[in-house]
Design a protein around this motif. Structure first.
Motif, PDB file in Angstrom:
ATOM      1  N   SER A  43       0.776  -1.002   0.118  1.00 51.12           N
ATOM      2  CA  SER A  43       0.050  -0.109  -0.033  1.00 51.12           C
ATOM      3  C   SER A  43       0.946   1.132   0.000  1.00 51.12           C
ATOM      4  O   SER A  43       0.628   2.356  -0.738  1.00 51.12           O
ATOM      5  CB  SER A  43      -0.752  -0.006   1.228  1.00 51.12           C
ATOM      6  OG  SER A  43      -1.754  -1.019   1.084  1.00 51.12           O
ATOM      7  N   GLN A  82      -8.479   0.080  -0.518  1.00 50.17           N
ATOM      8  CA  GLN A  82      -8.745  -1.158   0.262  1.00 50.17           C
ATOM      9  C   GLN A  82      -9.965  -1.124   0.709  1.00 50.17           C
ATOM     10  O   GLN A  82     -10.694  -2.267   0.545  1.00 50.17           O
ATOM     11  CB  GLN A  82      -7.356  -1.213   1.184  1.00 50.17           C
ATOM     12  CG  GLN A  82      -7.289  -2.763   1.542  1.00 50.17           C
ATOM     13  CD  GLN A  82      -5.888  -2.719   2.330  1.00 50.17           C
ATOM     14  OE1 GLN A  82      -4.931  -1.962   2.201  1.00 50.17           O
ATOM     15  NE2 GLN A  82      -5.882  -3.882   2.992  1.00 50.17           N
ATOM     16  N   ASP A 158      -5.842  -1.056  -4.776  1.00 51.03           N
ATOM     17  CA  ASP A 158      -5.304  -1.693  -3.622  1.00 51.03           C
ATOM     18  C   ASP A 158      -6.388  -2.572  -3.006  1.00 51.03           C
ATOM     19  O   ASP A 158      -7.318  -2.136  -2.138  1.00 51.03           O
ATOM     20  CB  ASP A 158      -5.208  -0.375  -2.489  1.00 51.03           C
ATOM     21  CG  ASP A 158      -4.193  -0.873  -1.411  1.00 51.03           C
ATOM     22  OD1 ASP A 158      -3.981  -2.094  -1.308  1.00 51.03           O
ATOM     23  OD2 ASP A 158      -3.940   0.045  -0.624  1.00 51.03           O
ATOM     24  N   GLU A 159      -5.882  -4.006  -3.122  1.00 55.89           N
ATOM     25  CA  GLU A 159      -6.966  -5.078  -2.578  1.00 55.89           C
ATOM     26  C   GLU A 159      -8.166  -4.791  -2.740  1.00 55.89           C
ATOM     27  O   GLU A 159      -8.929  -4.937  -1.670  1.00 55.89           O
ATOM     28  CB  GLU A 159      -6.515  -5.295  -0.948  1.00 55.89           C
ATOM     29  CG  GLU A 159      -4.959  -5.572  -0.973  1.00 55.89           C
ATOM     30  CD  GLU A 159      -4.920  -6.178   0.415  1.00 55.89           C
ATOM     31  OE1 GLU A 159      -5.728  -7.041   1.017  1.00 55.89           O
ATOM     32  OE2 GLU A 159      -3.767  -5.708   1.209  1.00 55.89           O
TER      33      GLU A 159
HETATM   34 MG   LIG Z   1      -2.143  -2.621   2.455  1.00 57.32          MG
END
Ligand SMILES: [Mg+2]
Ligand SMILES: Nc1ncnc2c1ncn2[C@@H]1O[C@H](COP(=O)(O)OP(=O)(O)OP(=O)(O)O)[C@@H](O)[C@H]1O
Lengths: 361, 294
Positions: A43, A82, A158-159
């Motif tokens: 990240s 995320q 991000d994810e």
């Molecule tokens: Mg992360």
């Protein structure tokens, strides 16, 4: 021209160094997946590229332009976070148009782009709702849409699928792949999920402690991992490692306890002579059993310790020369604890790692 | 098998514990409500009736004259114009003080959380330290400061002082509120090209209604009920309601008009009470719902 170039990037939080001398080149239209254990700096790297964190040292180029000192909005990026990070007090439409309004786009332009993006993501009938009134998958799509409308050159994910259930994840994964095929934008995608990484990526970067361990195509990473960390990280169930000695004095072979594994057909990456402490890695799915094992270049008798039926196949835990060993058999085969089995494998699909450097041999 | 647990669990209507609890609550409620009751009935009686004693008795003859007098013609010192002058002065003090102090403090809190600058932690520490200093200590320096600014003895001086003293606590509550909001929301807004004010107005303020309401309650009650700053900084024509109330109640000449005093006191306390009642519905739950997953 590379879409993204990162040169000697260093990032420190106070005294802790999170990213260390990182270099990375990403081609135009490439889908790059960042994979690594929690806390390795994925990240952080994404935030640096987006301009949300100020780099301690080094440079970042996007489309050949040095953007190291530029504001996030001027970098030509779209980011999916995320946690979706949707603006809760705005409607879906408000969320999508916020960036465009800030950039001073005209009303017609905004309408047009929102229409395009919402059609592509199938959220047209949700435009008037607030984020709280959406399901997880719908929120995810809105978050992607928000990045999409901005017509960015580079997308950072991000994810994005990490908190969704397995089914939705598979669906969205395919959608993302199609999206990339259609848009042909550069994408950087962070994930913990190996399957996502293997299926989506043009290239995978495996990170550990702020270093990129290996950057290669999924096939190369899977078949020829550069070091022991990468080998153990990729693949599920994880690769088997047999600790022993590599003997190159005559015909090369690997010695584990009493057993000798001939290495005919193994592609060496280094020229070694004499004996070397090393680990012999072989993936559970490359192990054959029964009649096939008889024909394999190497075979051994093992006793079943534990087995785990998984439906399509069964995972078997056993020992080879006193070391843990796992393999898979067909789910329809009958098996019981304590059974004797003959297993075998072809050393050509193995990976051998140096005992100290852990580099591939 | 008939008595097997099934469906909602039956609850005993009145267990001994409940009875204890309720009786204590009732006693406490009476304890606090009784003075209010006495104030109300007294304010509705004429003076002859009050002189008869019986402070608990309801008024035989209901009269609103004391309320009218308290509002319109009670004497505060030399002037006999009632509380209305003070009421409007208090409004003129409270409204700008509340707005200015909350505006500054919310921006402060926002900047401290999201736009950390060198020394922002230190700045915050100093601000918090400020809230531990008893404000009487600062009274004299502030008198000099306002005199030098040329605003001493005016409404501006009181507004200025209230804004300053509201700062530590308000900044603290805004900072903590904004710090609890998901950071990625702020990052997303930056990627979307919103600047300092864009993020503040369009993203954060809409999510901050509950904390703004808390701040308004704190400030309105605090500033409306203030006596000290009003009497020191405002100057005679600008005295707030509390100061005038004091002058009415503590007047030394003539007879004590209890009914007028009670009415005046309740009039003065009315504004904070109304704020409490009205504000409840602004405490919306789940203001950030849907922003982040799970
Ligand atoms: Mg992360
Ligand atoms: N603001 C910060 N201050 C200090 N250290 C930080 C800060 N943010 C992150 N770190 C540290 O930097 C390292 C990398 O964090 P990062 O968030 O990039 O990890 P990640 O790879 O994204 O992990 P995950 O997969 O869990 O999201 C972690 O060890 C973390 O503790």
């Amino acid at each position: 021209m590379n879409s993204i170039e990162i040169r000697d990037l260093v990032l420190r939080f106070g005294k802790t160094t999170v990213l260390q001398d990182l270099d990375l080149d990403i081609e135009q239209g490439e889908f790059l997946v960042l994979l690594g254990s929690s806390g390795c700096g994925k990240s952080t790297l994404l935030n640096c590229i987006a301009g949300l964190l100020e780099v301690s040292e080094g440079q970042i180029f996007i489309n050949g332009r040095n953007v190291t000192w530029e504001e996030p909005k001027d970098r030509g990026i779209g980011m999916v976070f995320q946690s979706y990070a949707l603006y809760p007090q705005m409607t879906v439409k408000g969320n999508l148009s916020f960036g465009l309004k800030n950039a001073g786009a005209s009303k017609e332009e905004i309408e047009k782009r929102i229409k395009n993006a919402s059609q592509m993501l199938q959220i047209e009938n949700l435009l008037q709702r607030k984020p709280a009134e959406l399901s997880g998958g719908q929120r995810q799509r809105v978050a992607i849409g928000r990045a999409l409308v901005r017509d960015a050159d580079v997308f950072l994910f991000d994810e994005p699928l990490s908190n969704l259930d397995a089914k939705l994840r598979t669906e969205l994964r395919v959608e993302l792949k199609q999206l990339h095929k259609r848009l042909q934008n550069t994408m950087i995608y962070v994930t913990h999920d190996q399957i996502e990484a293997m299926t989506l990526a043009d290239r995978i970067a495996i990170m550990k402690n702020g270093f990129i361990q290996q950057l290669d195509s999924p096939a190369t990473i899977y078949n020829r991992p550069k070091n022991k960390f990468v080998a153990g990280f990729i693949g599920s169930p994880a690769m088997n490692f047999l600790e022993g000695t590599l003997d190159c004095t005559g015909e090369p072979h690997f010695v584990v306890g009493e057993a000798k594994i001939p290495l005919a057909g193994y592609e060496f990456s280094q020229n070694l002579e004499g004996k070397t402490q090393s680990s012999f890695g072989i993936r559970p799915e490359h192990i054959v059993y029964g009649e096939e094992a008889q024909k394999a270049p190497f075979n051994a008798k093992v006793t079943v310790d534990v087995f785990e039926p998984m439906g399509s196949d069964t995972q078997v835990w056993a020992h080879v020369e006193g070391q843990n060993f796992r393999f898979r058999i067909d789910g329809r085969d009958k098996i019981a604890n304590g059974d004797e089995m003959l297993i075998g494998f072809d050393p050509a699909c193995a990976s051998i790692f140096h005992g100290e450097t852990e580099e591939r041999i | 098998m008939k008595n097997e647990p099934k469906g909602p669990r039956p609850r005993k209507a009145f267990s001994p514990g409940r009875i204890m609890l309720y009786s204590i609550l009732v006693v406490a409620a009476i304890y606090y409500a009784l003075p209010l009751y006495i104030m109300i009935v007294t304010s509705l009686k004429g003076m002859p009736e009050i002189r008869m004693g019986n402070i608990f008795a309801p008024p035989v003859e209901v009269t609103f004259a004391p309320w009218v007098k308290a509002w319109d013609s009670a004497c505060t010192g030399l002037y006999c114009e009632g509380l209305k002058v003070g009421f409007w002065n208090s409004v003129k003090i409270t409204v700008p003080s509340v707005i200015v102090s909350i505006a500054v403090a919310s921006v402060n809190g926002y900047a401290l959380v999201n736009w950390k600058f060198k020394g922002s932690e230190f700045f915050f520490a100093v601000l918090i330290f400020g809230s531990f200093i008893p404000y009487q200590v600062m009274l004299y320096p502030l008198v000099i400061i306002t005199r030098e600014l040329g605003i001493f003895g005016s409404l501006w001086a009181v507004i200025f002082v209230h804004t300053i003293f509201g700062m530590p606590l308000l900044t603290l509550i805004f900072r903590n509120y904004f710090a609890a909001l998901p950071e990625e929301l702020f990052k997303a807004a930056r990627v979307d090209g919103a600047g300092f004010w864009g993020i503040y107005w369009k993203v954060l303020v809409p999510m901050a209604t509950p904390i703004f309401v808390v701040a308004v309650i704190l400030q309105v009650t605090g500033i409306w009920n203030d006596f000290l700053f009003g009497i020191v900084f405002a100057g005679q024509p600008n005295f707030p309601m509390t100061v005038q109330l004091n002058n009415i109640v503590n007047t030394t000449q003539g007879i004590k008009e209890y009914n007028v005093n009670m009415a005046a006191t309740m009039l003065t306390a009315m504004v904070p009470l109304v704020i409490y009642f009205v504000s409840g519905r602004f405490f919306v739950r789940g203001i950030a719902a849907g922003a982040v997953k799970g």
